[in-house]
Design a protein around this motif. Structure first.
Motif, PDB file in Angstrom:
ATOM      1  N   ILE A 100      -9.483   3.072  10.600  1.00  0.00           N
ATOM      2  CA  ILE A 100      -8.205   3.128  11.326  1.00  0.00           C
ATOM      3  C   ILE A 100      -7.418   1.830  11.132  1.00  0.00           C
ATOM      4  CG2 ILE A 100      -7.162   3.212  13.620  1.00  0.00           C
ATOM      5  CD1 ILE A 100      -9.434   5.102  14.453  1.00  0.00           C
ATOM      6  N   GLN A 101      -8.118   0.689  11.236  1.00  0.00           N
ATOM      7  CA  GLN A 101      -7.442  -0.594  11.031  1.00  0.00           C
ATOM      8  C   GLN A 101      -6.875  -0.685   9.622  1.00  0.00           C
ATOM      9  OE1 GLN A 101      -9.666  -4.366  10.516  1.00  0.00           O
ATOM     10  NE2 GLN A 101      -8.468  -5.152  12.251  1.00  0.00           N
ATOM     11  N   TYR A 102      -7.660  -0.274   8.645  1.00  0.00           N
ATOM     12  CA  TYR A 102      -7.207  -0.332   7.252  1.00  0.00           C
ATOM     13  C   TYR A 102      -6.055   0.634   7.005  1.00  0.00           C
ATOM     14  CZ  TYR A 102      -7.467  -0.815   2.192  1.00  0.00           C
ATOM     15  OH  TYR A 102      -7.163  -1.064   0.880  1.00  0.00           O
ATOM     16  N   LEU A 103      -6.070   1.772   7.708  1.00  0.00           N
ATOM     17  CA  LEU A 103      -4.990   2.754   7.583  1.00  0.00           C
ATOM     18  C   LEU A 103      -3.650   2.134   7.997  1.00  0.00           C
ATOM     19  CD1 LEU A 103      -4.041   5.743   7.170  1.00  0.00           C
ATOM     20  CD2 LEU A 103      -4.515   6.076   9.606  1.00  0.00           C
ATOM     21  N   SER A 149      10.125   5.217   1.480  1.00  0.00           N
ATOM     22  CA  SER A 149       9.200   4.078   1.544  1.00  0.00           C
ATOM     23  C   SER A 149       8.049   4.368   2.503  1.00  0.00           C
ATOM     24  CB  SER A 149       9.947   2.813   1.986  1.00  0.00           C
ATOM     25  OG  SER A 149      10.947   2.462   1.061  1.00  0.00           O
ATOM     26  N   TYR A 150       8.385   4.932   3.676  1.00  0.00           N
ATOM     27  CA  TYR A 150       7.348   5.269   4.652  1.00  0.00           C
ATOM     28  C   TYR A 150       6.414   6.351   4.118  1.00  0.00           C
ATOM     29  CZ  TYR A 150       9.296   2.529   8.512  1.00  0.00           C
ATOM     30  OH  TYR A 150       9.704   1.500   9.317  1.00  0.00           O
ATOM     31  N   MET A 151       6.974   7.372   3.489  1.00  0.00           N
ATOM     32  CA  MET A 151       6.155   8.466   2.953  1.00  0.00           C
ATOM     33  C   MET A 151       5.219   7.956   1.856  1.00  0.00           C
ATOM     34  SD  MET A 151       6.776  11.151   4.696  1.00  0.00           S
ATOM     35  CE  MET A 151       5.999  12.385   3.641  1.00  0.00           C
ATOM     36  N   ALA A 152       5.742   7.092   0.988  1.00  0.00           N
ATOM     37  CA  ALA A 152       4.917   6.529  -0.078  1.00  0.00           C
ATOM     38  C   ALA A 152       3.801   5.665   0.500  1.00  0.00           C
ATOM     39  CB  ALA A 152       5.783   5.713  -1.029  1.00  0.00           C
ATOM     40  N   GLY A 153       4.137   4.838   1.495  1.00  0.00           N
ATOM     41  CA  GLY A 153       3.134   3.985   2.118  1.00  0.00           C
ATOM     42  C   GLY A 153       2.041   4.773   2.810  1.00  0.00           C
ATOM     43  N   ILE A 154       2.428   5.825   3.522  1.00  0.00           N
ATOM     44  CA  ILE A 154       1.452   6.672   4.215  1.00  0.00           C
ATOM     45  C   ILE A 154       0.543   7.381   3.214  1.00  0.00           C
ATOM     46  CG2 ILE A 154       1.185   8.732   5.658  1.00  0.00           C
ATOM     47  CD1 ILE A 154       3.758   7.858   7.109  1.00  0.00           C
ATOM     48  N   SER A 155       1.136   7.901   2.140  1.00  0.00           N
ATOM     49  CA  SER A 155       0.352   8.620   1.122  1.00  0.00           C
ATOM     50  C   SER A 155      -0.670   7.695   0.469  1.00  0.00           C
ATOM     51  CB  SER A 155       1.284   9.203   0.056  1.00  0.00           C
ATOM     52  OG  SER A 155       2.190  10.114   0.626  1.00  0.00           O
ATOM     53  N   GLY A 156      -0.222   6.493   0.081  1.00  0.00           N
ATOM     54  CA  GLY A 156      -1.138   5.543  -0.545  1.00  0.00           C
ATOM     55  C   GLY A 156      -2.237   5.103   0.396  1.00  0.00           C
ATOM     56  N   VAL A 158      -3.448   6.783   3.168  1.00  0.00           N
ATOM     57  CA  VAL A 158      -4.358   7.892   3.493  1.00  0.00           C
ATOM     58  C   VAL A 158      -5.346   8.122   2.358  1.00  0.00           C
ATOM     59  CG1 VAL A 158      -4.480  10.392   3.863  1.00  0.00           C
ATOM     60  CG2 VAL A 158      -2.790   9.031   5.112  1.00  0.00           C
ATOM     61  N   SER A 159      -4.877   8.042   1.120  1.00  0.00           N
ATOM     62  CA  SER A 159      -5.768   8.255  -0.026  1.00  0.00           C
ATOM     63  C   SER A 159      -6.871   7.195  -0.059  1.00  0.00           C
ATOM     64  CB  SER A 159      -4.974   8.231  -1.330  1.00  0.00           C
ATOM     65  OG  SER A 159      -4.366   6.967  -1.541  1.00  0.00           O
ATOM     66  N   GLN A 160      -6.543   5.956   0.285  1.00  0.00           N
ATOM     67  CA  GLN A 160      -7.557   4.898   0.302  1.00  0.00           C
ATOM     68  C   GLN A 160      -8.554   5.094   1.437  1.00  0.00           C
ATOM     69  OE1 GLN A 160      -6.282   0.710  -0.714  1.00  0.00           O
ATOM     70  NE2 GLN A 160      -4.267   1.597  -0.347  1.00  0.00           N
ATOM     71  N   LEU A 198     -11.021   2.840  -9.072  1.00  0.00           N
ATOM     72  CA  LEU A 198      -9.986   3.455  -9.904  1.00  0.00           C
ATOM     73  C   LEU A 198      -8.739   3.738  -9.079  1.00  0.00           C
ATOM     74  CD1 LEU A 198      -9.082   4.726 -12.594  1.00  0.00           C
ATOM     75  CD2 LEU A 198     -10.136   6.880 -11.823  1.00  0.00           C
ATOM     76  N   LEU A 199      -8.935   4.234  -7.858  1.00  0.00           N
ATOM     77  CA  LEU A 199      -7.807   4.510  -6.967  1.00  0.00           C
ATOM     78  C   LEU A 199      -7.060   3.220  -6.642  1.00  0.00           C
ATOM     79  CD1 LEU A 199      -6.250   6.489  -5.138  1.00  0.00           C
ATOM     80  CD2 LEU A 199      -7.927   6.002  -3.350  1.00  0.00           C
ATOM     81  N   LEU A 200      -7.803   2.149  -6.375  1.00  0.00           N
ATOM     82  CA  LEU A 200      -7.176   0.856  -6.093  1.00  0.00           C
ATOM     83  C   LEU A 200      -6.334   0.387  -7.277  1.00  0.00           C
ATOM     84  CD1 LEU A 200      -9.742  -1.412  -4.199  1.00  0.00           C
ATOM     85  CD2 LEU A 200      -7.536  -0.586  -3.392  1.00  0.00           C
ATOM     86  N   ALA A 201      -6.865   0.577  -8.481  1.00  0.00           N
ATOM     87  CA  ALA A 201      -6.141   0.153  -9.684  1.00  0.00           C
ATOM     88  C   ALA A 201      -4.855   0.958  -9.857  1.00  0.00           C
ATOM     89  CB  ALA A 201      -7.036   0.304 -10.906  1.00  0.00           C
ATOM     90  N   ILE A 202      -4.931   2.269  -9.609  1.00  0.00           N
ATOM     91  CA  ILE A 202      -3.750   3.127  -9.738  1.00  0.00           C
ATOM     92  C   ILE A 202      -2.687   2.740  -8.713  1.00  0.00           C
ATOM     93  CG2 ILE A 202      -2.904   5.497  -9.490  1.00  0.00           C
ATOM     94  CD1 ILE A 202      -5.624   6.441 -10.585  1.00  0.00           C
ATOM     95  N   LEU A 203      -3.117   2.531  -7.474  1.00  0.00           N
ATOM     96  CA  LEU A 203      -2.164   2.151  -6.425  1.00  0.00           C
ATOM     97  C   LEU A 203      -1.574   0.770  -6.673  1.00  0.00           C
ATOM     98  CD1 LEU A 203      -4.013   3.495  -3.255  1.00  0.00           C
ATOM     99  CD2 LEU A 203      -2.032   4.482  -4.406  1.00  0.00           C
ATOM    100  N   ALA A 204      -2.390  -0.144  -7.221  1.00  0.00           N
ATOM    101  CA  ALA A 204      -1.880  -1.474  -7.566  1.00  0.00           C
ATOM    102  C   ALA A 204      -0.801  -1.360  -8.639  1.00  0.00           C
ATOM    103  CB  ALA A 204      -3.012  -2.368  -8.041  1.00  0.00           C
ATOM    104  N   LEU A 205      -1.004  -0.433  -9.581  1.00  0.00           N
ATOM    105  CA  LEU A 205      -0.013  -0.204 -10.636  1.00  0.00           C
ATOM    106  C   LEU A 205       1.274   0.359 -10.055  1.00  0.00           C
ATOM    107  CD1 LEU A 205       0.838   0.042 -13.638  1.00  0.00           C
ATOM    108  CD2 LEU A 205      -0.259   2.294 -13.640  1.00  0.00           C
ATOM    109  N   ILE A 206       1.129   1.377  -9.195  1.00  0.00           N
ATOM    110  CA  ILE A 206       2.307   2.059  -8.647  1.00  0.00           C
ATOM    111  C   ILE A 206       3.067   1.169  -7.671  1.00  0.00           C
ATOM    112  CG2 ILE A 206       3.087   4.002  -7.236  1.00  0.00           C
ATOM    113  CD1 ILE A 206       0.704   5.600  -8.351  1.00  0.00           C
TER     114      ILE A 206
END
Length: 317
Positions: A100-103, A149-156, A158-160, A198-206
């Motif tokens: 939850i904290q990380y979310l 911006s909010y939608m992108a942040g929430i999506s990234g 939640v996936s993590q 891999l997910l971290l790398a993709i999100l870091a790229l995006i």
């Protein structure tokens, strides 16, 4: 702890925080508390000022009020727990609490990254296309960019978090940090972390590289436009309109890149923890100051508010 097939699975973690500096516990608590309270007051005051003054009802200040709101949420995702742990012998947190904290931490952080990119585009439109600025930065586009911006942040985020909840932890359970962060959690996991990395790398790229490129391209065009201005006064005025945002973006990306590149190994480091304090606690406090100290429109708005208060006070008595 949960036992599965003779394997003890960890469900609680110990946040090491700043327990290594027990002699300075009182001093650190006071310093961090002052920073946290100042962050809340300054960002909230900026939001209220922008809301109250009609002269500040422009795209730039619409983005800035959202940035202040995100900074409040950003620092609140980590600071209260850190302050609370100064008075606890065991700095424990559950896996669910960690998630939850990380979310909240990543949602606000990723959203802020996208919002700063939107603000860079706003400065590009203001300086490179001043005559078309009002039509380009329409209310519909501004609201859409903020919501995006909010939608992108929430999506990234939640996936993590979903990736974290798929991991298994068998011990040790000590997180060498003052909050739950992905690099430290990956080191403690006893399951395959390939997908999470891999997910971290993709999100870091995006969110990192692509957003940074858009910001740099925007400012490349801004610099070209400023250089075409013939008068020194005109160049200075144009530069001042984007200097605050450029400073904030530089601090955000530089400190963030330094923290996550230096902690990619996940190993314990006192320096990494204090560097993270700057990234997670100091920057949200500095942002309202960066945007206000040399901002004539903010100063004028404060003067109008003071005059209005003085006028009301004169009639009250």
């Amino acid at each position: 702890m949960i036992r599965r097939e003779n394997i003890t699975e960890i469900t609680h973690f110990i946040l090491l925080g700043f327990s290594d500096f027990s002699r300075f516990k009182a001093l650190l608590f006071v310093v961090f508390l002052v920073i946290y309270v100042a962050t809340l007051i300054w960002n909230l005051s900026l939001i209220i000022l922008i809301r109250m003054d009609s002269h500040l009802h422009t795209p730039m200040y619409f983005f800035l009020s959202n940035l202040s709101f995100l900074d409040i949420c950003y620092v609140t995702s980590t600071a209260p727990k850190m302050l609370f742990d100064f008075f606890q012998e065991q700095h424990t947190i559950t896996l669910v609490g960690c998630a939850i904290q990380y979310l909240f931490f990543t949602t606000t952080g990723l959203t802020e990254t996208c919002l700063m990119t939107a603000m860079a585009y706003d400065r590009y439109a203001a300086i490179c296309n001043p005559l078309l600025y009002s039509s380009i930065m329409s209310p519909t586009l501004c609201v859409g960019m903020v919501l995006g911006s909010y939608m992108a942040g929430i999506s990234g985020s939640v996936s993590q978090v979903c990736a974290i909840l798929q991991l298994h932890f068998c011990g040790p359970n000590v997180i060498h940090h003052f909050f739950c962060d992905m690099p430290q959690l990956l080191v403690l996991s006893c399951s395959d972390i390939f997908f999470a990395k891999l997910l971290l790398a993709i999100l870091a790229l995006i969110f990192g590289i692509i957003n940074a490129l858009v910001v740099m391209i925007s400012y490349g065009y801004i610099v070209i436009s400023i250089m075409k201005i013939t008068t020194a006064k005109g160049r200075s005025k144009a530069f001042n309109t984007c200097a605050s945002h450029l400073t904030a973006v530089s601090l955000f990306y530089t400190s963030g890149s330094f923290v996550y590149l230096s902690s990619s190994s996940g190993g314990p480091s006192n320096f990494d923890r204090f560097a993270s304090v700057f990234y997670t606690v100091m920057i949200p406090m500095l942002n309202p100051l960066i945007y206000s100290l040399r901002n004539k429109e903010i100063k004028d708005a404060l003067k109008r508010l003071q005059k209005k208060g003085g006028y009301c006070g004169h009639h009250r008595f």
